[in-house]
Design an enzyme around this catalytic site. Sequence first.
Site, PDB file in Angstrom:
ATOM      1  N   ARG A 297     -99.725  51.532   3.771  1.00 41.26           N
ATOM      2  CA  ARG A 297     -98.699  52.148   4.625  1.00 41.26           C
ATOM      3  C   ARG A 297     -98.322  53.523   4.097  1.00 41.26           C
ATOM      4  O   ARG A 297     -98.167  54.474   4.868  1.00 41.26           O
ATOM      5  CB  ARG A 297     -97.478  51.228   4.727  1.00 41.26           C
ATOM      6  CG  ARG A 297     -97.759  50.088   5.676  1.00 41.26           C
ATOM      7  CD  ARG A 297     -96.672  49.034   5.762  1.00 41.26           C
ATOM      8  NE  ARG A 297     -97.077  48.069   6.792  1.00 41.26           N
ATOM      9  CZ  ARG A 297     -96.403  46.976   7.118  1.00 41.26           C
ATOM     10  NH1 ARG A 297     -95.274  46.695   6.503  1.00 41.26           N
ATOM     11  NH2 ARG A 297     -96.854  46.186   8.072  1.00 41.26           N
ATOM     12  N   HIS A 439    -101.860  52.113  13.283  1.00 38.92           N
ATOM     13  CA  HIS A 439    -102.483  51.237  12.283  1.00 38.92           C
ATOM     14  C   HIS A 439    -101.579  50.950  11.078  1.00 38.92           C
ATOM     15  O   HIS A 439    -100.622  51.646  10.835  1.00 38.92           O
ATOM     16  CB  HIS A 439    -103.890  51.708  11.891  1.00 38.92           C
ATOM     17  CG  HIS A 439    -104.003  53.029  11.205  1.00 38.92           C
ATOM     18  ND1 HIS A 439    -105.206  53.499  10.744  1.00 38.92           N
ATOM     19  CD2 HIS A 439    -103.092  53.990  10.908  1.00 38.92           C
ATOM     20  CE1 HIS A 439    -105.009  54.680  10.178  1.00 38.92           C
ATOM     21  NE2 HIS A 439    -103.767  55.002  10.272  1.00 38.92           N
ATOM     22  N   GLU A 440    -101.904  49.879  10.405  1.00 44.56           N
ATOM     23  CA  GLU A 440    -101.094  49.336   9.289  1.00 44.56           C
ATOM     24  C   GLU A 440     -99.680  48.990   9.726  1.00 44.56           C
ATOM     25  O   GLU A 440     -98.724  49.209   8.993  1.00 44.56           O
ATOM     26  CB  GLU A 440    -101.057  50.306   8.103  1.00 44.56           C
ATOM     27  CG  GLU A 440    -102.386  50.795   7.590  1.00 44.56           C
ATOM     28  CD  GLU A 440    -103.422  49.699   7.437  1.00 44.56           C
ATOM     29  OE1 GLU A 440    -103.057  48.526   7.325  1.00 44.56           O
ATOM     30  OE2 GLU A 440    -104.617  50.030   7.459  1.00 44.56           O
ATOM     31  N   GLY A 441     -99.540  48.421  10.911  1.00 41.82           N
ATOM     32  CA  GLY A 441     -98.217  48.050  11.416  1.00 41.82           C
ATOM     33  C   GLY A 441     -97.684  49.160  12.294  1.00 41.82           C
ATOM     34  O   GLY A 441     -97.386  50.241  11.806  1.00 41.82           O
ATOM     35  N   GLN A 446     -92.686  48.341  12.065  1.00 44.75           N
ATOM     36  CA  GLN A 446     -91.986  48.925  10.918  1.00 44.75           C
ATOM     37  C   GLN A 446     -90.472  48.897  11.134  1.00 44.75           C
ATOM     38  O   GLN A 446     -89.708  48.694  10.183  1.00 44.75           O
ATOM     39  CB  GLN A 446     -92.419  50.377  10.670  1.00 44.75           C
ATOM     40  CG  GLN A 446     -93.912  50.582  10.473  1.00 44.75           C
ATOM     41  CD  GLN A 446     -94.476  49.882   9.258  1.00 44.75           C
ATOM     42  OE1 GLN A 446     -93.757  49.634   8.300  1.00 44.75           O
ATOM     43  NE2 GLN A 446     -95.750  49.533   9.313  1.00 44.75           N
TER      44      GLN A 446
END
Lengths: 601, 601
Positions: A297, A439-441, A446
């Site tokens: 992240r 991407h990555e959440g 978040q």
Amino acid sequence: MAEKFVSERNLKFLLYEVFGAEDLCTYPYFEEHSREVFDMVLETALKMGRNLLFPCFQEMDKIPPEFIDGEVTVHPVVKEFMKACGEGGWIAANAPFELEGQQLPILITATCRFIFSAANYSASVYPLLTAGAAHLIEAFGSEELMSTFIPRMFSGEWQGTMALTEPQAGSSLSDITTRAEPTGEGYYRIRGQKIFISAGDHDCAENVIHLMLAKIKGAPAGIRGISLFVVPKKRISESGDLVPNDVNVAGIYHKLGYRGAPITQLSLGENNDCRGYLVGEPHQGLPYMFQMMNEARIDVGIGAAAIASAAYHAALEYARERPQGRSARAKDPSLPQVPIIQHADIKRMLLFQRAVIEGSLSLILQCGLYADMKHVAEEAEKERYGLLLDLLTGVAKSYPSEMGVHSVSQGLQILGGYGYCDEFPLEQYYRDARIHPIHEGTTGIQGLDLLGRKVMMKGGKAFHLYGEEVRKTISEALETERLRPHADALEKALVQLEEVTAYLKGVAARGNPDLFLADATLYLEFFGIAAIGWQWLKQGIIVVRGMEAAASEKEKHFYQGKFYALRFFFAYELPKMGGLFERLMNADGLTLEMEEAFFRD
Amino acid sequence: MAEKFVSERNLKFLLYEVFGAEDLCTYPYFEEHSREVFDMVLETALKMGRNLLFPCFQEMDKIPPEFIDGEVTVHPVVKEFMKACGEGGWIAANAPFELEGQQLPILITATCRFIFSAANYSASVYPLLTAGAAHLIEAFGSEELMSTFIPRMFSGEWQGTMALTEPQAGSSLSDITTRAEPTGEGYYRIRGQKIFISAGDHDCAENVIHLMLAKIKGAPAGIRGISLFVVPKKRISESGDLVPNDVNVAGIYHKLGYRGAPITQLSLGENNDCRGYLVGEPHQGLPYMFQMMNEARIDVGIGAAAIASAAYHAALEYARERPQGRSARAKDPSLPQVPIIQHADIKRMLLFQRAVIEGSLSLILQCGLYADMKHVAEEAEKERYGLLLDLLTGVAKSYPSEMGVHSVSQGLQILGGYGYCDEFPLEQYYRDARIHPIHEGTTGIQGLDLLGRKVMMKGGKAFHLYGEEVRKTISEALETERLRPHADALEKALVQLEEVTAYLKGVAARGNPDLFLADATLYLEFFGIAAIGWQWLKQGIIVVRGMEAAASEKEKHFYQGKFYALRFFFAYELPKMGGLFERLMNADGLTLEMEEAFFRD
């Protein structure tokens, strides 16, 4: 094309003047290092960026990965870069000396990642993912897993990935269905599907090592039943050869941007012969994976700010060279046109970009420093740094991602019609940057994580510590005349943040978690603006001193530029908190009550 | 793929319930028309959109125009569509009966343009540009020019363009250098370069008619020396044949999006044999061209809102069908996942899109109605409508353009990783939409025009009239209980707008035009939010009545959806004015003072 993609001066300003990177060398873990070492590392990263990565970043977009007969081919520079990263110790940069690592502070390696990502974002992810995957084995894997996989990953011969997402389970990891069946022979039999796996296969690595989430047969439902496995593309046979491990590429995605990296769909165990090796304890996969995800992240934040940096430098070069129009004071058409950088609106767009990029990078390095301090500080202090890092990770991912898109868009706008055409790199940066809020959440995820978990954890302890950190900066800034109005503005913003947080906690306490979280994305945005304001004020303390003490005209200009970017942030960006405050203080349930049927007509 | 790209119900709501399209038929100019005619026109447009345009909008992106041996080839559907537009009277839709036009209100044709643009933005520009060019000849050209060019343009056989931009003169038209040399033989000899000419050449038209700005030899410097010419690709020889007119295509641009339409570079008079025919009086080119530009600006607003509409419907369909996650109240992983449309954050993103799209379209149709009224109203009223139209044109261009990009981006975000991939149309909409803040005058140019010219013109008369219009809506809304808080909020916003305007006029009066205009882009944004709030309140008056009187469940749901979108705008979007107000009331000259040297380091 612009030859510059980062401001080296600004990197050194942040590292040495704001975050005191050398001070880390007073801790035993980093005592082998020094300012000279850090400078050499940065210089090498800049050289690799300039000479290897930047020259082919457009070509990697124009000639994207191909998927032919089950094999993925990528641009040959990937092999060269992975080799250089292996030989230069970049993949093992944060690993300890005993694992043949460089034992460098994250503060320094994050800066190098920023350089690589600005030079060529797609290329930068190959070693990043490998480092993250290796780090996960290092943290939780057995000695055997470590000795089998880590050396070839650190050398850049083997690619690492993280394999979480499945077709039916995107953001909802509790719904993954990839199965791991125990065999009693030291491995599990894996069967399932994974999608959106970055660098999930390619011809520039001899092997691909997937750090994969799967459920062991009979595991509890939901996230409590997820385990972590090493699933290599090729496993090592008893005779020591690499043999296929029944990991099959089903396809690659054709994407808006970020085209130099193949995002793959994987099919595991089609022939019931895919072996996975458990990492750590069963059912602990998600907490383990979160270590890698949290690193990833921050890396996304870095990538977002880095692309925005490259776009800014391209826009700046254009703005300096392109004559167009005249000032409102001197409209005489017989006078020559002026470079567009002389127009206030162009300077506004450039300052906006700087406010976003330099504020974002500062927050990212702040997180890097917390990560280092969590590692080296005295036991009593570790928790503090860990909590601050936890709280800010999602913010350091999301603010650069969301605002980076706007920043690149303003860069594109400066070029007018040319910004829309592929003669200039802006249109590619615009496409590349858009991946980061996803991407990555996603940003939405978040937001839920920040408000629903991080702000609430340990009775709000992280949030409380954060307030202390910000107020420390405010107190210091109040001692400087020129910063006083900005310090006051940040104090007001912090009070608003505390007010909103208390209000929303009240909503949660009244037992309505959906209402509590309904505007979590806005809360994240609100939180993010204040956090960047904090970072600008922190920079401001050094900047004001620098303006007064600068040894040369050039240095003075640098600090003056920084001060205008700071002023810009406080004049144009911080006031955006007002509208968000108004909304966040009004949990009227509007979006909850809106019914699906009302979207039909 | 989603089959829906516009809400027909919403179009009819706006046309008939909000803007009373039938009332136009009481004016002699429109007396041949009726609600039935309008409905038929809309139905035909929807059919063309569904059957001809929408099915190939992705293919036109994947197979963009090619430039080979000086010739531009485009997707063959362009020929079919231009023919259909010619035969159906679409290109001549606004033209009077005596020119074989349909004499339709702009209110109606703007709605049809919205349909075409939502179905396939690239395709939609070919007839639009042709209509605009023909309209310009009609308004200012000689009988001979009219009879020579208009019929073949209206029939869709000949393409029309507007050719303004030059390499050294993008937004700064006073610096164009294309030269027109009088010959005394009824034509001028043209020599120069034009760039960024939309549909500037292609193989689906027999001829291309450029409405081109050029300077007659010896003309005054600057914009006062610009004349307007018809410059055909092929001219008509004495024997009546089409012969080449020395208009050469130097190349086409490779663009981020909007790829179905060729944007060309033209080289004129390379062999000293390019003939141009003067339109109207010499040196009056810019005011003439502004008629077409103003039409084109509204069309850009239409295109922006239309792309956002198509993106919304694609995102809505996905959100209804994609199961993922559960509510915060029911996290039990053994329960099935819910369609993501049930998540508050997804509904927030969908409502944001609706707030932008339906608010934008309403403002656009408001402008269309003003344009119609300017045409048909009593003499005494014409000025009023003309001034309102002038004032709002840039806003109706810019708000949809800027916010349309964000709207599409939120649509893309709803699809997560899939939004970034070309299996779904969102990534194309995202690329296509980004042209709108650039073409037909960038947002920065629109800001300067709004604050520097439109708000100031005739002693602020247009601005004053605008305030009257908004207050009329506010008074009416105050009579409805459910609208009262929104009416109050809009009144407050209007007062803020008046305050900011007075403050900035004060800055101008103190003799600093550069400072006055430094934040003109922000002023435009500020103005735009209030204008959309006005349009939502206007819709709200009808919506509240509709909710109470709806004859069916389905109708009731439609009005309820509208009411939530209205509430969303007032809860989430209008408060953004607060931060802008704070900035705009502080003309500190920050961006003026920032020096170019401070950008160096």
